[in-house]
Design an enzyme around this catalytic site. Structure first.
Site, PDB file in Angstrom:
ATOM      1  N   GLU A 121       0.861  -1.190   0.000  1.00 41.09           N
ATOM      2  CA  GLU A 121       0.000   0.000   0.000  1.00 41.09           C
ATOM      3  C   GLU A 121       0.893   1.234   0.000  1.00 41.09           C
ATOM      4  O   GLU A 121       2.116   1.128   0.046  1.00 41.09           O
ATOM      5  CB  GLU A 121      -0.931  -0.014   1.223  1.00 41.09           C
ATOM      6  CG  GLU A 121      -1.966  -1.116   1.165  1.00 41.09           C
ATOM      7  CD  GLU A 121      -2.939  -1.054   2.333  1.00 41.09           C
ATOM      8  OE1 GLU A 121      -3.731  -0.110   2.391  1.00 41.09           O
ATOM      9  OE2 GLU A 121      -2.873  -1.941   3.184  1.00 41.09           O
ATOM     10  N   HIS A 237      -8.480   9.563   3.519  1.00 45.03           N
ATOM     11  CA  HIS A 237      -8.144   8.470   2.604  1.00 45.03           C
ATOM     12  C   HIS A 237      -8.309   8.998   1.182  1.00 45.03           C
ATOM     13  O   HIS A 237      -9.325   9.620   0.869  1.00 45.03           O
ATOM     14  CB  HIS A 237      -9.045   7.261   2.832  1.00 45.03           C
ATOM     15  CG  HIS A 237      -8.497   6.011   2.209  1.00 45.03           C
ATOM     16  ND1 HIS A 237      -8.509   5.798   0.850  1.00 45.03           N
ATOM     17  CD2 HIS A 237      -7.882   4.932   2.750  1.00 45.03           C
ATOM     18  CE1 HIS A 237      -7.933   4.630   0.592  1.00 45.03           C
ATOM     19  NE2 HIS A 237      -7.539   4.093   1.732  1.00 45.03           N
ATOM     20  N   ARG A 286      -0.043   8.307   1.866  1.00 48.05           N
ATOM     21  CA  ARG A 286      -1.450   8.663   1.721  1.00 48.05           C
ATOM     22  C   ARG A 286      -1.702  10.170   1.717  1.00 48.05           C
ATOM     23  O   ARG A 286      -2.530  10.676   0.973  1.00 48.05           O
ATOM     24  CB  ARG A 286      -2.181   8.008   2.890  1.00 48.05           C
ATOM     25  CG  ARG A 286      -3.627   7.966   2.766  1.00 48.05           C
ATOM     26  CD  ARG A 286      -4.153   7.084   3.836  1.00 48.05           C
ATOM     27  NE  ARG A 286      -4.067   5.682   3.496  1.00 48.05           N
ATOM     28  CZ  ARG A 286      -4.475   4.706   4.291  1.00 48.05           C
ATOM     29  NH1 ARG A 286      -4.968   4.984   5.464  1.00 48.05           N
ATOM     30  NH2 ARG A 286      -4.386   3.456   3.912  1.00 48.05           N
ATOM     31  N   HIS A 345     -10.651   9.816   7.341  1.00 50.42           N
ATOM     32  CA  HIS A 345     -10.407   8.382   7.514  1.00 50.42           C
ATOM     33  C   HIS A 345      -9.843   8.024   8.881  1.00 50.42           C
ATOM     34  O   HIS A 345     -10.286   7.061   9.503  1.00 50.42           O
ATOM     35  CB  HIS A 345      -9.444   7.938   6.416  1.00 50.42           C
ATOM     36  CG  HIS A 345      -9.144   6.475   6.394  1.00 50.42           C
ATOM     37  ND1 HIS A 345     -10.114   5.523   6.280  1.00 50.42           N
ATOM     38  CD2 HIS A 345      -7.959   5.800   6.455  1.00 50.42           C
ATOM     39  CE1 HIS A 345      -9.562   4.312   6.272  1.00 50.42           C
ATOM     40  NE2 HIS A 345      -8.257   4.465   6.391  1.00 50.42           N
ATOM     41  N   ARG A 380      -0.316   8.631   9.132  1.00 56.07           N
ATOM     42  CA  ARG A 380      -0.166   7.200   9.420  1.00 56.07           C
ATOM     43  C   ARG A 380       0.186   6.418   8.151  1.00 56.07           C
ATOM     44  O   ARG A 380      -0.409   6.633   7.085  1.00 56.07           O
ATOM     45  CB  ARG A 380      -1.480   6.658   9.984  1.00 56.07           C
ATOM     46  CG  ARG A 380      -1.472   5.164  10.240  1.00 56.07           C
ATOM     47  CD  ARG A 380      -2.802   4.719  10.812  1.00 56.07           C
ATOM     48  NE  ARG A 380      -3.873   5.005   9.903  1.00 56.07           N
ATOM     49  CZ  ARG A 380      -4.380   4.116   9.048  1.00 56.07           C
ATOM     50  NH1 ARG A 380      -3.901   2.888   8.993  1.00 56.07           N
ATOM     51  NH2 ARG A 380      -5.354   4.448   8.252  1.00 56.07           N
TER      52      ARG A 380
HETATM   53  C1  SIN Z   1      -6.950   0.775   2.942  1.00 53.75           C
HETATM   54  O1  SIN Z   1      -7.172  -0.416   2.800  1.00 53.75           O
HETATM   55  O2  SIN Z   1      -6.641   1.521   2.033  1.00 53.75           O
HETATM   56  C2  SIN Z   1      -7.075   1.354   4.307  1.00 53.75           C
HETATM   57  C3  SIN Z   1      -6.180   0.672   5.224  1.00 53.75           C
HETATM   58  C4  SIN Z   1      -5.729   1.614   6.280  1.00 53.75           C
HETATM   59  O3  SIN Z   1      -6.331   2.674   6.466  1.00 53.75           O
HETATM   60  O4  SIN Z   1      -4.716   1.320   6.910  1.00 53.75           O
END
Ligand code: SIN
Length: 515
Positions: A121, A237, A286, A345, A380
Protein backbone atom coordinates in the site's frame (compact mmCIF):
# COMPACT_ATOMS: atom_id res chain seq x y z
CA UNK A 1 -28.46 6.79 40.20
CA UNK A 2 -27.72 3.07 39.81
CA UNK A 3 -24.56 1.14 40.47
CA UNK A 4 -24.55 -1.73 38.02
CA UNK A 5 -21.33 -3.49 38.79
CA UNK A 6 -18.64 -3.44 41.37
CA UNK A 7 -15.53 -5.52 41.85
CA UNK A 8 -14.16 -5.08 38.36
CA UNK A 9 -10.44 -4.49 37.95
CA UNK A 10 -10.56 -3.04 34.49
CA UNK A 11 -13.24 -1.45 32.33
CA UNK A 12 -12.48 -1.50 28.62
CA UNK A 13 -14.46 1.04 26.60
CA UNK A 14 -14.83 -0.04 22.96
CA UNK A 15 -14.92 -3.31 21.10
CA UNK A 16 -12.65 -2.86 18.09
CA UNK A 17 -9.38 -4.69 17.57
CA UNK A 18 -7.58 -2.86 20.40
CA UNK A 19 -10.39 -3.21 22.95
CA UNK A 20 -11.12 -6.86 22.17
CA UNK A 21 -7.44 -7.80 22.23
CA UNK A 22 -6.97 -6.04 25.57
CA UNK A 23 -10.11 -7.73 26.95
CA UNK A 24 -8.89 -11.17 25.93
CA UNK A 25 -5.43 -10.58 27.34
CA UNK A 26 -6.80 -9.12 30.58
CA UNK A 27 -9.17 -12.02 31.06
CA UNK A 28 -6.33 -14.48 30.38
CA UNK A 29 -4.21 -12.59 32.93
CA UNK A 30 -6.87 -13.13 35.57
CA UNK A 31 -8.06 -9.52 35.76
CA UNK A 32 -11.76 -9.04 36.43
CA UNK A 33 -12.64 -7.45 33.13
CA UNK A 34 -15.72 -5.77 31.70
CA UNK A 35 -16.09 -4.47 28.14
CA UNK A 36 -18.43 -1.56 27.61
CA UNK A 37 -19.72 -0.56 24.20
CA UNK A 38 -22.26 2.09 23.30
CA UNK A 39 -23.60 0.10 20.36
CA UNK A 40 -23.45 -3.60 19.60
CA UNK A 41 -20.21 -5.57 19.70
CA UNK A 42 -18.12 -4.97 16.63
CA UNK A 43 -19.80 -1.82 15.36
CA UNK A 44 -16.57 0.17 15.36
CA UNK A 45 -14.01 0.91 12.67
CA UNK A 46 -12.27 -2.48 12.75
CA UNK A 47 -14.90 -4.23 10.65
CA UNK A 48 -14.43 -1.76 7.80
CA UNK A 49 -10.64 -2.02 7.54
CA UNK A 50 -9.90 -3.44 4.11
CA UNK A 51 -6.22 -3.39 3.23
CA UNK A 52 -4.71 -5.52 5.95
CA UNK A 53 -2.10 -5.72 8.67
CA UNK A 54 1.36 -4.33 7.91
CA UNK A 55 3.90 -6.72 9.38
CA UNK A 56 7.30 -8.16 8.48
CA UNK A 57 7.18 -11.81 9.45
CA UNK A 58 10.48 -13.58 10.14
CA UNK A 59 10.01 -16.32 7.56
CA UNK A 60 7.85 -14.61 4.93
CA UNK A 61 9.14 -11.34 3.57
CA UNK A 62 10.33 -9.69 0.38
CA UNK A 63 14.08 -10.00 -0.23
CA UNK A 64 15.71 -7.13 1.68
CA UNK A 65 12.63 -6.32 3.73
CA UNK A 66 13.02 -6.11 7.48
CA UNK A 67 11.42 -4.73 10.61
CA UNK A 68 13.90 -1.86 10.31
CA UNK A 69 12.61 -1.02 6.83
CA UNK A 70 9.04 -1.08 8.10
CA UNK A 71 10.13 1.31 10.84
CA UNK A 72 11.86 3.53 8.28
CA UNK A 73 8.73 3.64 6.05
CA UNK A 74 6.60 4.53 9.09
CA UNK A 75 8.96 7.37 10.01
CA UNK A 76 8.99 8.69 6.44
CA UNK A 77 5.18 8.68 6.23
CA UNK A 78 5.01 10.42 9.64
CA UNK A 79 6.78 13.46 8.16
CA UNK A 80 9.10 14.17 11.07
CA UNK A 81 6.61 13.92 13.92
CA UNK A 82 6.81 10.25 14.89
CA UNK A 83 8.39 9.27 18.16
CA UNK A 84 11.04 6.87 16.92
CA UNK A 85 11.18 4.85 20.15
CA UNK A 86 7.40 4.34 20.03
CA UNK A 87 7.56 3.33 16.36
CA UNK A 88 10.30 0.81 17.13
CA UNK A 89 8.49 -0.64 20.14
CA UNK A 90 5.16 -1.10 18.38
CA UNK A 91 6.41 -2.31 14.98
CA UNK A 92 8.85 -4.73 16.61
CA UNK A 93 6.02 -6.33 18.57
CA UNK A 94 3.98 -6.81 15.37
CA UNK A 95 5.05 -10.32 14.32
CA UNK A 96 4.33 -11.84 17.76
CA UNK A 97 0.95 -10.09 17.90
CA UNK A 98 -0.04 -11.40 14.46
CA UNK A 99 1.10 -14.87 15.47
CA UNK A 100 -1.12 -14.63 18.58
CA UNK A 101 -4.04 -13.47 16.43
CA UNK A 102 -3.67 -16.50 14.17
CA UNK A 103 -3.56 -18.77 17.19
CA UNK A 104 -6.75 -17.01 18.30
CA UNK A 105 -8.32 -18.17 15.04
CA UNK A 106 -7.79 -15.45 12.39
CA UNK A 107 -7.26 -16.76 8.86
CA UNK A 108 -5.23 -14.70 6.41
CA UNK A 109 -5.22 -15.17 2.64
CA UNK A 110 -2.58 -17.56 1.35
CA UNK A 111 -0.99 -18.41 -1.97
CA UNK A 112 -1.05 -21.86 -3.58
CA UNK A 113 2.12 -22.85 -1.66
CA UNK A 114 0.47 -21.99 1.66
CA UNK A 115 2.50 -18.84 2.29
CA UNK A 116 0.74 -15.55 3.04
CA UNK A 117 -0.51 -13.50 0.11
CA UNK A 118 1.13 -10.13 0.79
CA UNK A 119 0.20 -6.83 -0.81
CA UNK A 120 1.59 -3.32 -0.85
CA UNK A 121 0.00 0.00 0.00
CA UNK A 122 0.99 3.66 -0.14
CA UNK A 123 4.32 4.47 1.50
CA UNK A 124 5.43 0.84 1.86
CA UNK A 125 8.71 -0.07 0.19
CA UNK A 126 7.85 -3.79 0.14
CA UNK A 127 4.95 -6.24 -0.10
CA UNK A 128 4.28 -6.73 3.61
CA UNK A 129 0.56 -6.22 4.14
CA UNK A 130 -1.19 -9.48 4.99
CA UNK A 131 -4.91 -9.58 4.31
CA UNK A 132 -8.00 -11.70 4.74
CA UNK A 133 -11.08 -12.32 2.61
CA UNK A 134 -9.37 -10.36 -0.19
CA UNK A 135 -10.24 -6.90 1.11
CA UNK A 136 -12.15 -7.83 4.28
CA UNK A 137 -9.26 -8.01 6.75
CA UNK A 138 -10.92 -6.03 9.54
CA UNK A 139 -14.02 -8.21 9.40
CA UNK A 140 -11.93 -11.37 9.78
CA UNK A 141 -9.85 -9.92 12.63
CA UNK A 142 -13.03 -8.91 14.40
CA UNK A 143 -14.69 -12.30 13.80
CA UNK A 144 -11.72 -14.13 15.26
CA UNK A 145 -11.48 -11.88 18.33
CA UNK A 146 -15.22 -12.03 19.02
CA UNK A 147 -15.19 -15.82 18.74
CA UNK A 148 -12.21 -16.03 21.10
CA UNK A 149 -13.94 -13.60 23.50
CA UNK A 150 -17.04 -15.80 23.44
CA UNK A 151 -14.95 -18.83 24.32
CA UNK A 152 -13.33 -17.02 27.23
CA UNK A 153 -16.72 -15.61 28.30
CA UNK A 154 -15.44 -12.05 28.51
CA UNK A 155 -18.31 -10.05 30.09
CA UNK A 156 -19.71 -7.32 27.86
CA UNK A 157 -22.25 -4.54 28.40
CA UNK A 158 -23.59 -3.44 25.03
CA UNK A 159 -25.59 -0.22 24.53
CA UNK A 160 -23.89 1.41 27.50
CA UNK A 161 -22.28 4.80 26.91
CA UNK A 162 -19.40 6.10 29.02
CA UNK A 163 -20.29 9.67 29.94
CA UNK A 164 -17.51 10.60 32.35
CA UNK A 165 -14.33 9.12 33.81
CA UNK A 166 -14.53 9.21 37.60
CA UNK A 167 -11.50 9.82 39.77
CA UNK A 168 -11.18 9.59 43.53
CA UNK A 169 -9.89 12.13 46.02
CA UNK A 170 -6.29 11.14 45.13
CA UNK A 171 -6.84 11.78 41.41
CA UNK A 172 -6.69 8.08 40.46
CA UNK A 173 -9.34 6.51 38.25
CA UNK A 174 -12.29 5.08 40.14
CA UNK A 175 -14.60 4.07 37.30
CA UNK A 176 -17.10 5.48 34.85
CA UNK A 177 -20.39 7.27 34.88
CA UNK A 178 -22.50 5.44 32.33
CA UNK A 179 -25.77 5.86 30.44
CA UNK A 180 -27.66 2.73 29.41
CA UNK A 181 -29.78 2.13 26.31
CA UNK A 182 -32.95 3.08 28.24
CA UNK A 183 -31.57 6.48 29.27
CA UNK A 184 -30.72 5.47 32.86
CA UNK A 185 -27.51 6.62 34.52
CA UNK A 186 -25.30 4.49 36.69
CA UNK A 187 -21.79 4.10 38.00
CA UNK A 188 -19.30 1.35 37.29
CA UNK A 189 -16.39 1.23 39.71
CA UNK A 190 -12.95 0.02 38.63
CA UNK A 191 -9.37 1.06 39.32
CA UNK A 192 -8.43 0.95 35.63
CA UNK A 193 -10.28 2.28 32.59
CA UNK A 194 -8.92 1.54 29.11
CA UNK A 195 -10.19 3.83 26.36
CA UNK A 196 -10.35 1.91 23.07
CA UNK A 197 -13.06 4.07 21.58
CA UNK A 198 -11.65 4.47 18.07
CA UNK A 199 -11.71 7.58 15.94
CA UNK A 200 -13.55 10.79 15.21
CA UNK A 201 -14.32 10.61 11.48
CA UNK A 202 -17.94 11.64 12.06
CA UNK A 203 -16.68 15.16 12.80
CA UNK A 204 -16.71 15.42 8.98
CA UNK A 205 -19.64 15.13 6.60
CA UNK A 206 -18.00 12.45 4.46
CA UNK A 207 -15.88 9.75 6.07
CA UNK A 208 -14.94 6.10 5.87
CA UNK A 209 -15.82 5.80 9.59
CA UNK A 210 -19.06 4.30 10.90
CA UNK A 211 -21.69 6.26 12.85
CA UNK A 212 -20.09 5.39 16.18
CA UNK A 213 -16.79 7.20 15.44
CA UNK A 214 -17.68 10.38 17.30
CA UNK A 215 -14.49 11.18 19.20
CA UNK A 216 -15.87 9.91 22.52
CA UNK A 217 -12.48 8.97 23.96
CA UNK A 218 -11.05 12.42 23.26
CA UNK A 219 -13.89 14.00 25.17
CA UNK A 220 -13.69 11.49 28.06
CA UNK A 221 -9.93 11.95 28.41
CA UNK A 222 -10.04 15.75 28.28
CA UNK A 223 -12.85 15.71 30.83
CA UNK A 224 -10.65 13.63 33.15
CA UNK A 225 -7.67 15.95 32.70
CA UNK A 226 -5.62 13.74 30.36
CA UNK A 227 -3.93 15.74 27.60
CA UNK A 228 -4.43 15.08 23.88
CA UNK A 229 -1.87 15.75 21.15
CA UNK A 230 -1.44 16.05 17.37
CA UNK A 231 -5.17 16.31 16.67
CA UNK A 232 -4.65 18.58 13.67
CA UNK A 233 -3.44 15.50 11.78
CA UNK A 234 -6.65 14.01 10.45
CA UNK A 235 -5.83 11.61 7.65
CA UNK A 236 -8.03 11.69 4.58
CA UNK A 237 -8.14 8.47 2.60
CA UNK A 238 -7.40 9.33 -1.03
CA UNK A 239 -9.84 6.90 -2.62
CA UNK A 240 -13.36 6.66 -1.31
CA UNK A 241 -16.07 5.63 -3.75
CA UNK A 242 -17.63 8.81 -5.11
CA UNK A 243 -21.39 8.70 -5.38
CA UNK A 244 -22.35 12.35 -5.92
CA UNK A 245 -21.22 15.54 -4.19
CA UNK A 246 -23.96 15.52 -1.58
CA UNK A 247 -23.23 12.00 -0.26
CA UNK A 248 -23.02 12.10 3.54
CA UNK A 249 -21.88 9.88 6.40
CA UNK A 250 -19.89 6.67 6.00
CA UNK A 251 -18.66 6.22 2.44
CA UNK A 252 -17.27 2.93 1.02
CA UNK A 253 -13.50 2.70 0.92
CA UNK A 254 -11.58 1.68 -2.17
CA UNK A 255 -8.57 0.13 -0.49
CA UNK A 256 -5.10 1.38 -1.29
CA UNK A 257 -4.21 -2.21 -2.09
CA UNK A 258 -6.06 -1.64 -5.39
CA UNK A 259 -3.28 0.81 -6.28
CA UNK A 260 -0.79 -1.57 -4.70
CA UNK A 261 -1.81 -4.09 -7.32
CA UNK A 262 -1.57 -1.73 -10.27
CA UNK A 263 -4.51 0.67 -10.49
CA UNK A 264 -3.73 4.24 -11.61
CA UNK A 265 -5.35 7.58 -10.76
CA UNK A 266 -6.49 9.85 -13.62
CA UNK A 267 -8.19 13.23 -13.59
CA UNK A 268 -11.33 13.85 -15.61
CA UNK A 269 -9.29 15.11 -18.60
CA UNK A 270 -7.47 11.75 -18.74
CA UNK A 271 -4.16 13.03 -17.25
CA UNK A 272 -2.42 10.97 -14.58
CA UNK A 273 -2.74 12.56 -11.14
CA UNK A 274 0.42 11.23 -9.49
CA UNK A 275 2.94 11.32 -12.36
CA UNK A 276 5.78 13.65 -11.38
CA UNK A 277 4.34 14.33 -7.93
CA UNK A 278 6.33 11.76 -5.91
CA UNK A 279 8.87 9.05 -6.77
CA UNK A 280 6.40 6.36 -5.62
CA UNK A 281 3.70 7.92 -7.87
CA UNK A 282 0.32 6.25 -7.16
CA UNK A 283 1.82 4.49 -4.15
CA UNK A 284 3.13 7.63 -2.47
CA UNK A 285 2.23 8.05 1.21
CA UNK A 286 -1.45 8.66 1.72
CA UNK A 287 -1.20 12.36 2.63
CA UNK A 288 0.68 13.07 -0.60
CA UNK A 289 -1.88 11.25 -2.77
CA UNK A 290 -4.90 12.80 -1.03
CA UNK A 291 -3.42 16.31 -1.32
CA UNK A 292 -2.52 15.79 -5.01
CA UNK A 293 -6.05 14.60 -5.82
CA UNK A 294 -7.54 17.58 -3.98
CA UNK A 295 -5.27 20.03 -5.83
CA UNK A 296 -6.19 18.50 -9.18
CA UNK A 297 -9.92 18.55 -8.40
CA UNK A 298 -9.63 22.22 -7.38
CA UNK A 299 -7.69 23.13 -10.56
CA UNK A 300 -10.27 21.45 -12.79
CA UNK A 301 -13.32 22.34 -10.70
CA UNK A 302 -14.34 18.68 -10.42
CA UNK A 303 -15.55 16.76 -7.39
CA UNK A 304 -13.83 13.46 -8.09
CA UNK A 305 -11.09 11.69 -10.04
CA UNK A 306 -10.94 8.23 -11.59
CA UNK A 307 -9.15 5.09 -10.42
CA UNK A 308 -8.49 2.81 -13.36
CA UNK A 309 -8.26 -0.78 -12.10
CA UNK A 310 -9.09 -2.46 -15.40
CA UNK A 311 -5.60 -3.96 -15.54
CA UNK A 312 -6.18 -6.03 -12.37
CA UNK A 313 -7.00 -9.59 -13.34
CA UNK A 314 -9.74 -11.16 -11.22
CA UNK A 315 -10.67 -7.88 -9.48
CA UNK A 316 -13.98 -9.27 -8.29
CA UNK A 317 -12.31 -12.10 -6.35
CA UNK A 318 -9.32 -10.18 -5.06
CA UNK A 319 -11.43 -7.18 -3.90
CA UNK A 320 -14.93 -8.52 -3.22
CA UNK A 321 -15.90 -5.72 -0.81
CA UNK A 322 -14.89 -2.94 -3.22
CA UNK A 323 -16.51 -4.82 -6.10
CA UNK A 324 -19.81 -5.08 -4.21
CA UNK A 325 -19.78 -1.37 -3.25
CA UNK A 326 -19.09 -0.42 -6.88
CA UNK A 327 -21.84 -2.75 -8.12
CA UNK A 328 -24.32 -0.99 -5.84
CA UNK A 329 -23.74 2.26 -7.72
CA UNK A 330 -23.65 0.56 -11.13
CA UNK A 331 -19.87 0.51 -11.64
CA UNK A 332 -18.02 -2.57 -12.90
CA UNK A 333 -14.30 -2.01 -12.12
CA UNK A 334 -13.36 -4.55 -14.78
CA UNK A 335 -15.06 -2.42 -17.43
CA UNK A 336 -14.82 1.19 -16.27
CA UNK A 337 -12.69 3.38 -13.97
CA UNK A 338 -13.96 3.86 -10.41
CA UNK A 339 -14.96 7.43 -9.46
CA UNK A 340 -13.17 8.33 -6.20
CA UNK A 341 -12.53 11.31 -3.93
CA UNK A 342 -10.78 11.74 -0.56
CA UNK A 343 -12.75 11.49 2.71
CA UNK A 344 -11.89 11.69 6.42
CA UNK A 345 -10.41 8.38 7.51
CA UNK A 346 -8.13 8.31 10.57
CA UNK A 347 -7.08 10.46 13.47
CA UNK A 348 -3.28 10.36 13.76
CA UNK A 349 -3.42 12.28 17.02
CA UNK A 350 -5.36 11.47 20.14
CA UNK A 351 -5.02 10.99 23.87
CA UNK A 352 -1.34 11.23 24.70
CA UNK A 353 -0.27 7.77 25.79
CA UNK A 354 2.90 5.80 26.33
CA UNK A 355 3.59 2.64 24.34
CA UNK A 356 1.99 0.82 27.25
CA UNK A 357 -1.17 2.89 26.99
CA UNK A 358 -0.65 5.01 30.11
CA UNK A 359 -2.12 8.53 29.88
CA UNK A 360 -1.62 11.61 32.05
CA UNK A 361 -4.17 10.34 34.60
CA UNK A 362 -3.26 7.36 36.84
CA UNK A 363 -5.52 4.43 36.02
CA UNK A 364 -6.62 5.82 32.64
CA UNK A 365 -5.21 4.13 29.54
CA UNK A 366 -5.72 4.77 25.82
CA UNK A 367 -5.05 2.28 23.01
CA UNK A 368 -5.73 2.08 19.28
CA UNK A 369 -6.94 5.03 17.21
CA UNK A 370 -8.00 7.10 20.22
CA UNK A 371 -4.41 7.16 21.46
CA UNK A 372 -1.49 9.23 20.30
CA UNK A 373 1.57 7.12 21.06
CA UNK A 374 3.89 8.74 18.50
CA UNK A 375 3.54 5.84 16.04
CA UNK A 376 1.83 7.88 13.33
CA UNK A 377 3.32 11.35 13.60
CA UNK A 378 1.81 13.66 11.00
CA UNK A 379 0.51 10.88 8.76
CA UNK A 380 -0.17 7.20 9.42
CA UNK A 381 1.42 4.58 7.19
CA UNK A 382 -1.27 2.42 5.57
CA UNK A 383 -2.29 -0.73 7.48
CA UNK A 384 -0.31 0.22 10.58
CA UNK A 385 -3.58 0.71 12.47
CA UNK A 386 -4.81 -2.88 12.85
CA UNK A 387 -1.24 -3.68 13.84
CA UNK A 388 -1.22 -0.90 16.43
CA UNK A 389 -4.55 -2.03 17.86
CA UNK A 390 -3.31 -5.59 18.25
CA UNK A 391 0.05 -4.66 19.72
CA UNK A 392 -1.36 -2.07 22.12
CA UNK A 393 -4.10 -4.47 23.22
CA UNK A 394 -1.28 -6.73 24.34
CA UNK A 395 0.99 -4.08 25.80
CA UNK A 396 -1.59 -2.34 27.97
CA UNK A 397 -2.44 -5.38 30.09
CA UNK A 398 0.89 -5.79 31.93
CA UNK A 399 0.85 -2.02 32.52
CA UNK A 400 -2.61 -2.24 34.09
CA UNK A 401 -1.54 -5.22 36.19
CA UNK A 402 1.58 -3.47 37.45
CA UNK A 403 -0.30 -0.26 38.23
CA UNK A 404 -3.10 -2.07 40.08
CA UNK A 405 -0.48 -3.41 42.45
CA UNK A 406 0.51 0.13 43.36
CA UNK A 407 -2.95 1.74 43.58
CA UNK A 408 -4.61 1.50 46.97
CA UNK A 409 -8.34 0.92 47.38
CA UNK A 410 -10.66 3.44 45.76
CA UNK A 411 -10.83 6.58 47.90
CA UNK A 412 -13.67 9.04 48.24
CA UNK A 413 -15.50 9.52 44.93
CA UNK A 414 -17.96 12.28 44.26
CA UNK A 415 -20.25 11.26 41.45
CA UNK A 416 -21.50 14.49 39.91
CA UNK A 417 -25.02 15.09 38.70
CA UNK A 418 -25.47 14.56 35.00
CA UNK A 419 -24.96 18.00 33.63
CA UNK A 420 -24.85 19.77 30.32
CA UNK A 421 -22.09 20.08 27.73
CA UNK A 422 -21.42 22.64 24.98
CA UNK A 423 -22.82 21.31 21.73
CA UNK A 424 -23.08 22.46 18.12
CA UNK A 425 -25.72 20.95 15.83
CA UNK A 426 -24.14 17.83 14.29
CA UNK A 427 -25.12 18.52 10.70
CA UNK A 428 -23.91 22.11 10.78
CA UNK A 429 -20.65 21.04 12.41
CA UNK A 430 -19.93 18.24 9.93
CA UNK A 431 -20.50 20.44 6.88
CA UNK A 432 -18.42 23.29 8.30
CA UNK A 433 -15.56 20.97 9.30
CA UNK A 434 -15.48 19.39 5.83
CA UNK A 435 -15.46 22.83 4.26
CA UNK A 436 -12.78 24.44 6.42
CA UNK A 437 -10.80 21.73 8.24
CA UNK A 438 -10.36 19.13 5.51
CA UNK A 439 -7.42 18.95 3.10
CA UNK A 440 -6.42 22.59 2.62
CA UNK A 441 -7.07 24.83 5.62
CA UNK A 442 -6.45 28.53 6.07
CA UNK A 443 -6.67 31.08 8.85
CA UNK A 444 -9.94 32.57 7.59
CA UNK A 445 -11.73 29.19 7.37
CA UNK A 446 -10.41 28.07 10.74
CA UNK A 447 -11.55 31.37 12.27
CA UNK A 448 -15.03 30.75 10.83
CA UNK A 449 -15.02 27.34 12.46
CA UNK A 450 -13.86 28.79 15.78
CA UNK A 451 -16.72 31.30 15.61
CA UNK A 452 -19.20 28.47 14.95
CA UNK A 453 -17.80 26.49 17.88
CA UNK A 454 -18.17 29.56 20.09
CA UNK A 455 -21.92 29.37 19.51
CA UNK A 456 -22.06 25.93 21.16
CA UNK A 457 -25.07 25.79 23.47
CA UNK A 458 -25.19 23.78 26.71
CA UNK A 459 -27.24 20.61 26.14
CA UNK A 460 -28.25 18.05 28.79
CA UNK A 461 -26.21 14.86 28.54
CA UNK A 462 -29.21 12.61 28.82
CA UNK A 463 -29.07 10.47 25.69
CA UNK A 464 -26.50 8.69 23.54
CA UNK A 465 -27.08 11.22 20.76
CA UNK A 466 -26.49 14.14 23.14
CA UNK A 467 -23.27 12.61 24.51
CA UNK A 468 -22.01 11.97 20.98
CA UNK A 469 -22.91 15.49 19.80
CA UNK A 470 -20.98 16.99 22.71
CA UNK A 471 -18.00 14.70 21.99
CA UNK A 472 -18.03 15.74 18.33
CA UNK A 473 -18.03 19.39 19.40
CA UNK A 474 -15.10 18.82 21.77
CA UNK A 475 -13.12 16.91 19.15
CA UNK A 476 -13.78 19.64 16.57
CA UNK A 477 -12.63 22.32 19.04
CA UNK A 478 -9.37 20.46 19.59
CA UNK A 479 -8.77 19.94 15.85
CA UNK A 480 -9.52 23.57 15.02
CA UNK A 481 -7.38 24.97 17.81
CA UNK A 482 -4.39 22.81 16.86
CA UNK A 483 -4.84 23.41 13.12
CA UNK A 484 -5.03 27.17 13.59
CA UNK A 485 -1.89 27.24 15.71
CA UNK A 486 0.23 25.08 13.39
CA UNK A 487 1.26 27.66 10.79
CA UNK A 488 2.94 25.23 8.42
CA UNK A 489 1.97 22.28 6.23
CA UNK A 490 3.12 18.83 7.34
CA UNK A 491 1.76 15.36 6.64
CA UNK A 492 -2.00 15.43 6.52
CA UNK A 493 -2.20 18.98 7.92
CA UNK A 494 -2.23 21.14 4.77
CA UNK A 495 -2.41 24.92 5.27
CA UNK A 496 -2.98 26.71 1.96
CA UNK A 497 -1.83 29.96 3.60
CA UNK A 498 1.31 28.30 5.04
CA UNK A 499 2.30 25.77 2.37
CA UNK A 500 5.86 25.12 3.56
CA UNK A 501 7.06 22.57 6.09
CA UNK A 502 9.05 24.54 8.64
CA UNK A 503 11.96 23.21 10.70
CA UNK A 504 10.75 25.10 13.76
CA UNK A 505 7.64 22.93 13.85
CA UNK A 506 9.65 19.72 13.52
CA UNK A 507 9.19 17.63 16.67
CA UNK A 508 6.76 20.17 18.04
CA UNK A 509 3.62 18.50 19.31
CA UNK A 510 0.59 20.48 20.22
CA UNK A 511 -0.52 19.29 23.57
CA UNK A 512 -4.01 20.38 24.53
CA UNK A 513 -5.62 20.05 27.91
CA UNK A 514 -9.07 21.02 29.04
CA UNK A 515 -9.68 24.62 28.05
C1 SIN B 1 -6.95 0.77 2.94
O1 SIN B 1 -7.17 -0.42 2.80
O2 SIN B 1 -6.64 1.52 2.03
C2 SIN B 1 -7.07 1.35 4.31
C3 SIN B 1 -6.18 0.67 5.22
C4 SIN B 1 -5.73 1.61 6.28
O3 SIN B 1 -6.33 2.67 6.47
O4 SIN B 1 -4.72 1.32 6.91
Amino acid sequence: MNTWAADVDVLIVGSGVAGLTAALRAQEAGLRTLVLTKADLGEGNTRWAQGGVAVVLPDQRDPGDSVDRHIADTLTAGAGLCDEAAVRAIITDGPAAVDWLMRAGARFDTRADGSFARTREGGHSAFRVVHAGGDATGAEVERALLAAGGELSVPVLTEHTAVRVLTDSLGTVAGLQVLDGKGRFGTLYARAVVLATGGLGQVYSSTTNPEVATGDGISLALGAGAPVADLEFVQFHPTVLFAGGDARGRRPLVTEAVRGEGAILFDLTGERVMAGVHPLEDLAPRDVVAAAITRRMNELGTDHVLLDARNIVGFRHRFPTVFAACAEVGIDPAEQPIPVAPAAHYSCGGVRATVDGRTGVPGLYAIGEVARTGLHGANRLASNSLLEGLVMGHRVVPAVQADLETFGPIGRVTVPEIGTAPTVDRDTLQLAMSRHAGIGRDAAGLAELAALLDTAADKPQDSLRAVEDAALTTAAQAIVLAAARRTESRGCHVRTDHPDTLPRWQASHQLLEIW
